[in-house]
Design a protein around this motif. Structure first.
Motif, PDB file in Angstrom:
ATOM      1  N   ALA A  47     -22.198   9.210  68.543  1.00  0.00           N
ATOM      2  CA  ALA A  47     -20.995   9.869  68.038  1.00  0.00           C
ATOM      3  C   ALA A  47     -19.995  10.133  69.163  1.00  0.00           C
ATOM      4  CB  ALA A  47     -21.366  11.173  67.330  1.00  0.00           C
ATOM      5  N   LYS A  48     -20.482  10.593  70.295  1.00  0.00           N
ATOM      6  CA  LYS A  48     -19.594  10.875  71.429  1.00  0.00           C
ATOM      7  C   LYS A  48     -18.968   9.584  71.968  1.00  0.00           C
ATOM      8  CE  LYS A  48     -20.166  15.371  71.844  1.00  0.00           C
ATOM      9  NZ  LYS A  48     -19.040  16.333  71.684  1.00  0.00           N
ATOM     10  N   GLU A  98     -16.350   8.363  69.527  1.00  0.00           N
ATOM     11  CA  GLU A  98     -15.161   9.208  69.668  1.00  0.00           C
ATOM     12  C   GLU A  98     -14.331   8.764  70.871  1.00  0.00           C
ATOM     13  OE1 GLU A  98     -14.082  13.922  70.550  1.00  0.00           O
ATOM     14  OE2 GLU A  98     -16.118  13.331  70.003  1.00  0.00           O
TER      15      GLU A  98
END
Length: 350
Positions: free
Chosen positions: A119-120, A123
């Motif tokens: 997810a990071k 992003e």
């Protein structure tokens, strides 16, 4: 102003990347599905995707694809191996290494996580993509302001620096789009850009799609057009800019800049700050990629050169800063670029 509707790079929510295959335009609109870092590297190397900013964006998403692999044991080593593969795909475009460095920063912050921080990383990749578009829109207006200092004119561009080569809108072609919207240019002269014909297949196509008047010319006609007084600005992109302002760009840019200086045509280079490599003192230190001889010896399956002869097929050349009137990045305009002027705009903002 909005971004171009042309979308060469698209992340899909089910966890894969889609790339508009630039090798088949304009006659075929093919989308290539990319599901791994290795496939992303191959797409960069094979020029499915091209243009320094677009290469960097694709590489960032390639790291995400590597993180999505199910085996999370030793994920930092696995991602480092993937980044090494991506880094080797195109050695000249510094945006590639810049994007990988951003992704590595995310990894460092999550180094104690038991599983890969998908997810990071996603992003971060999306942020790189969005920022490139925002930067292009900003550069478009800054470059158009330079053109506005004189009467509306025709401009010349080389290779493809538009939405296809970036996250949207474009660098040099973004300036042209913005200037056209402000009625500051009358026509675009696009060089065909051998041997891959990015000017013919991609730039002319983008401009035609948006109704911007474009004339396609054989590369060697550039000096004649300048001599006839038809060109006000030569506007090009960059794959790497050295600390002293020397610019590596598509092969042929150096010759165009020399011709422009002789005929009184101004030269504008447009590139985001990520294209500046302040660790490289001058253009002499920039590695120049050479590609396969078949790009010159063949047209499709047809052989157009004697077999077995020596072939020199560099992708880039280096234009010295002394031939450049202005470098435009999202942080401002660097007129008469040199080491001091570049450091003032780039280094102080980092």
């Amino acid at each position: 102003m909005s971004a171009s509707t042309i979308m060469p790079i698209r992340w899909c929510d089910d966890g894969h990347l889609e790339l508009l295959d630039q090798r088949t335009l304009p006659d075929r609109h093919l989308v290539r599905t990319v599901t791994s870092a290795e496939e992303a590297a191959a797409a960069i190397r094979e020029m499915v995707v091209r243009g320094a900013p677009a290469i960097g964006i694709t590489a960032a998403y390639g790291v995400v694809l590597a993180a999505l692999e199910q085996d999370d044991s030793g994920w930092p080593d696995r991602l480092e191996a993937a980044m090494a593969t991506l880094a080797a795909s195109r050695p000249t475009a510094v945006n590639l290494f810049w994007a990988l460095a951003r992704m590595r920063e995310v990894m460092a912050l999550q180094r104690h996580a038991e599983v890969a921080p998908v997810a990071k990383l996603l992003e971060a990749a999306r942020a790189i993509h969005r920022k490139d578009l925002d930067d292009n829109l900003a550069m478009g207006e800054l470059g158009a302001d330079l053109i506005a200092r004189s009467e509306p004119c025709a401009v010349m561009t080389h290779c493809n620096t538009g939405a296809l080569a970036t996250g949207g809108h474009g660098t040099a072609l973004g300036v042209i789009r913005s200037a056209w919207n402000r009625r500051l240019i009358t026509r675009v002269h696009a060089n065909e850009t051998r041997p891959w014909l990015q000017g013919a297949r991609l730039t002319a196509w983008e401009l035609d799609q948006e109704g911007i008047p474009v004339t396609l010319a054989v590369d060697s006609a550039a000096s004649l057009l300048m001599a006839q007084g038809r060109i006000g600005w030569l506007i090009v992109g960059a794959d790497r800019i050295a600390a002293n302002g020397d610019v590596a760009n598509k092969i042929g840019t150096l010759a165009l800049a020399v011709q422009a200086r002789h005929f009184g045509v101004k030269v504008m280079v447009v590139a985001p700050s990520s294209t500046f490599d302040l660790e490289v003192a001058s253009g002499v230190e920039i590695p120049i990629e050479c590609r396969d001889a078949s790009e010159l010896t063949h047209q499709g399956e047809r052989i157009v050169a004697p077999q077995g002869i020596d072939i020199y097929n560099p992708v880039f050349d280096v234009t010295p800063a002394s031939l450049i009137d202005a470098i435009v990045c999202e942080r401002g305009v660097i007129e008469h670029p040199d080491r001091t002027a570049i450091a003032r705009v780039i280094e102080t903002c980092r």
